[in-house]
Scaffold this motif. Structure first.
Motif, mmCIF file in Angstrom:
data_model
loop_
_atom_site.group_PDB
_atom_site.id
_atom_site.type_symbol
_atom_site.label_atom_id
_atom_site.label_comp_id
_atom_site.label_asym_id
_atom_site.label_seq_id
_atom_site.Cartn_x
_atom_site.Cartn_y
_atom_site.Cartn_z
ATOM 1 N N ALA A 159 50.622 65.274 44.859
ATOM 2 C CA ALA A 159 51.166 64.134 45.704
ATOM 3 C C ALA A 159 52.528 63.774 45.046
ATOM 4 N N ALA A 160 52.640 63.804 43.707
ATOM 5 C CA ALA A 160 54.011 63.633 43.339
ATOM 6 C C ALA A 160 54.999 64.573 43.814
ATOM 7 N N VAL A 161 54.693 65.685 43.889
ATOM 8 C CA VAL A 161 55.665 66.918 44.230
ATOM 9 C C VAL A 161 56.072 66.509 45.747
ATOM 10 N N GLN A 162 54.777 66.464 46.350
ATOM 11 C CA GLN A 162 55.390 65.838 47.914
ATOM 12 C C GLN A 162 55.998 64.629 48.183
ATOM 13 N N LEU A 163 55.864 63.581 47.364
ATOM 14 C CA LEU A 163 56.634 62.400 47.471
ATOM 15 C C LEU A 163 58.211 62.754 47.152
ATOM 16 N N MET A 185 43.626 65.741 38.434
ATOM 17 C CA MET A 185 45.027 65.830 37.925
ATOM 18 C C MET A 185 45.891 66.778 38.759
ATOM 19 N N ILE A 186 45.279 67.897 39.410
ATOM 20 C CA ILE A 186 46.264 68.671 39.994
ATOM 21 C C ILE A 186 46.545 67.888 41.530
ATOM 22 N N GLY A 187 45.647 67.220 42.078
ATOM 23 C CA GLY A 187 45.796 66.270 43.094
ATOM 24 C C GLY A 187 47.128 65.278 42.848
#
Length: 72
Positions: free
Chosen positions: A7-11, A1-3
């Protein structure tokens, strides 16, 4: 879940950076073209043209550095 969240924040961060690069490039070109077409005072024309080219160049430089870092 944290991953997935990370990933969404980095995108989203990458998308925001790409958008700001293109806005910097396009606004610089628009400033340069506007200075050539609409400004009659020679010194102001050249100053604004220089600023527009500087902004566009900075946007291209940021974009190039991002592409180079992504290929590593």
């Amino acid at each position: 879940m944290i991953g997935r969240i990370r990933a969404a924040v980095q995108l989203l961060g990458h998308a925001a950076a790409v958008i700001t690069d293109w806005l910097l490039i396009s606004s610089g070109l628009l400033l340069a073209l506007t200075s050539l077409v609409r400004i009659d005072v020679p010194l102001a024309k050249w100053v604004l043209l220089g600023c527009g080219l500087f902004f566009s160049g900075a946007g291209c430089l940021f974009r190039q550095r991002r592409k180079k870092n992504a290929s590593r």
